[in-house]
Scaffold this motif. Structure first.
Motif, PDB file in Angstrom:
ATOM      1  N   ASP A 176       0.862  -1.182   0.000  1.00 45.69           N
ATOM      2  CA  ASP A 176       0.000   0.000   0.000  1.00 45.69           C
ATOM      3  C   ASP A 176       0.903   1.238   0.000  1.00 45.69           C
ATOM      4  O   ASP A 176       1.600   1.499   0.991  1.00 45.69           O
ATOM      5  CB  ASP A 176      -0.898   0.020   1.235  1.00 45.69           C
ATOM      6  N   ILE A 179       0.626   8.540  -2.291  1.00 52.10           N
ATOM      7  CA  ILE A 179       1.137   9.516  -3.246  1.00 52.10           C
ATOM      8  C   ILE A 179       1.389  10.855  -2.554  1.00 52.10           C
ATOM      9  O   ILE A 179       0.722  11.188  -1.576  1.00 52.10           O
ATOM     10  CB  ILE A 179       0.162   9.725  -4.424  1.00 52.10           C
ATOM     11  N   ILE A 196       4.453   6.420  -9.813  1.00 49.27           N
ATOM     12  CA  ILE A 196       3.671   5.210  -9.552  1.00 49.27           C
ATOM     13  C   ILE A 196       4.156   4.067 -10.437  1.00 49.27           C
ATOM     14  O   ILE A 196       4.189   2.900  -9.999  1.00 49.27           O
ATOM     15  CB  ILE A 196       2.166   5.473  -9.743  1.00 49.27           C
ATOM     16  N   ARG A 200       5.289   0.496  -9.062  1.00 46.15           N
ATOM     17  CA  ARG A 200       4.777  -0.775  -9.581  1.00 46.15           C
ATOM     18  C   ARG A 200       5.937  -1.709  -9.936  1.00 46.15           C
ATOM     19  O   ARG A 200       5.915  -2.912  -9.622  1.00 46.15           O
ATOM     20  CB  ARG A 200       3.892  -0.517 -10.804  1.00 46.15           C
ATOM     21  N   VAL A 210      -2.693   1.845  -4.348  1.00 45.35           N
ATOM     22  CA  VAL A 210      -2.274   3.247  -4.333  1.00 45.35           C
ATOM     23  C   VAL A 210      -3.248   4.058  -3.486  1.00 45.35           C
ATOM     24  O   VAL A 210      -4.433   4.162  -3.798  1.00 45.35           O
ATOM     25  CB  VAL A 210      -2.205   3.819  -5.761  1.00 45.35           C
ATOM     26  N   ALA A 230      -3.423   6.911 -11.354  1.00 43.06           N
ATOM     27  CA  ALA A 230      -2.908   5.734 -10.644  1.00 43.06           C
ATOM     28  C   ALA A 230      -3.193   4.458 -11.424  1.00 43.06           C
ATOM     29  O   ALA A 230      -2.330   3.573 -11.527  1.00 43.06           O
ATOM     30  CB  ALA A 230      -3.522   5.655  -9.249  1.00 43.06           C
ATOM     31  N   ALA A 235      -1.768   0.606 -11.108  1.00 43.51           N
ATOM     32  CA  ALA A 235      -2.286   0.230  -9.791  1.00 43.51           C
ATOM     33  C   ALA A 235      -3.201  -0.983  -9.912  1.00 43.51           C
ATOM     34  O   ALA A 235      -4.023  -1.071 -10.820  1.00 43.51           O
ATOM     35  CB  ALA A 235      -3.048   1.398  -9.182  1.00 43.51           C
ATOM     36  N   ILE A 238      -7.020   1.022  -6.113  1.00 43.57           N
ATOM     37  CA  ILE A 238      -6.933   2.398  -5.643  1.00 43.57           C
ATOM     38  C   ILE A 238      -7.627   2.460  -4.293  1.00 43.57           C
ATOM     39  O   ILE A 238      -8.639   1.806  -4.063  1.00 43.57           O
ATOM     40  CB  ILE A 238      -7.513   3.412  -6.641  1.00 43.57           C
TER      41      ILE A 238
END
Length: 339
Positions: A176, A179, A196, A200, A210, A230, A235, A238
């Motif tokens: 987790d 941002i 991001i 990943r 994210v 994201a 992601a 989210i």
């Protein structure tokens, strides 16, 4: 709205939860498409709030059906401890609760037999990942680590990426990340996307969730655009909040995010998970979220692969509600100990 399962409601929901891990293809992301992002800018807050109000008022989940859906809520939890006084022993107790979330007398009264109802994951700070992995090994419970300078996300990117890699090395299979909200306020979509994407890559096979910190983002437009960036960046989930903001998961924010998930699915064909977190502490609120997911995204988003609650005290209230369903009496919180 009726969410009826008919006779045998409890066992049907239990069996569905125990067979939920079907291995959906991961979201590979896509190139940053500013045109597509621009098309998502129009967000009508009042319309979203009216829709949420309608969903809650139409909800009618009672008796055995309510018990069944509360068991489903347990199976969708990321059981969490993110406190400054966390210790290895506290995390071990949390994991023990995840392995046996309901008292034996409740499972027997509900007729669960040998079927196990367990949270989808435990969620901890990085220093406690190895401890959690050791305790839940072989149980099917995932271990999620909050990384990237949680909860503010303001450390250098190299430091945040190193923390992800360390958590994966210790055995976390879900990460987790949070941002930096300033990138959203500055509409620095390329920078946010690139960060991001690197997160990943640092996750490897671990799934990336994210955290947007929606309580800090000020507008539903910002929430929607950050959600879309994201997902474009890869992601797997989210997530609304860290749980540390003054305002955490709210249904209007959730609705804006799940509609972004729907738009991304229409564009790419990939299914993205959603995790509301922060302030979800009562059984009733968990049912409201399940109604929202079922009505807006459909039945697949009632499985752990696509929906999670970030929760710490929620399990206690669900246990109390299940005991009331069985006995007609509410028990004290201390009868349902956590960590």
């Amino acid at each position: 709205m009726e969410m009826n399962e008919g006779s045998g409601a409890v066992m049907r929901v239990v069996r569905a939860a125990s067979d939920a891990d079907v291995g959906l293809p991961r979201n590979p992301g896509m190139a940053l498409d500013l045109g597509f992002l621009e098309s998502m800018r129009s967000v009508n807050r009042s319309a979203l709030e009216r829709r949420v109000g309608t969903l809650i008022k139409r909800r009618s989940i009672k008796a055995d059906n309510q018990a069944a859906w509360l068991l489903r809520s347990i199976s969708l939890m990321d059981l969490t401890t993110l406190n400054s006084n966390d210790t290895d022993e506290r995390v071990r107790r949390l994991c023990a609760k995840a392995l046996n979330p309901l008292r034996r007398d409740l499972t027997e009264a509900l007729g669960l037999g040998e079927v196990l109802i367990r949270p989808a994951a435990v969620c901890v700070y990085h220093p406690f990942v190895a401890t959690a992995v050791e305790v839940v090994k072989g149980s099917g419970i995932h271990v999620a680590a909050v990384s990237t300078a949680f909860p503010h996300g303001l450390a250098p990117l190299s430091t945040r990426l190193a923390e992800i890699e360390a958590s994966v090395s210790d055995g976390a299979d879900e990460i987790d990340v949070v941002i930096p909200r300033g990138l959203v306020f500055g509409a620095k979509w390329r920078e946010l996307y690139d960060e991001i994407r690197q997160m990943r890559a640092a996750c490897g096979e671990a799934h990336l969730k994210v955290i947007l910190g929606t309580g800090d983002l000020a507008t539903l437009r910002n929430v929607t655009l950050a959600s879309m960036v994201a997902m474009m960046a890869g992601a797997d989930f989210i997530k609304t909040s860290t749980g540390k903001e003054s305002v955490n998961a709210t249904l209007p924010v959730g609705l804006a995010m799940v509609r972004a998930i729907s738009a991304y699915h229409e564009q790419t064909g990939y299914l993205i998970g959603f995790k509301p977190a922060g302030g979800i502490s009562t059984a009733k609120v968990s049912l409201d979220w399940l109604v929202l997911m079922k009505e807006e995204l459909g039945r697949p988003w009632l499985e752990p692969e696509l929906f999670r609650f970030g929760a710490s005290s929620l399990l206690t209230d669900i246990e109390r509600q299940l005991e009331h369903h069985i006995s007609g009496r509410y028990s004290a919180n201390h009868r349902h100990a956590m960590a």
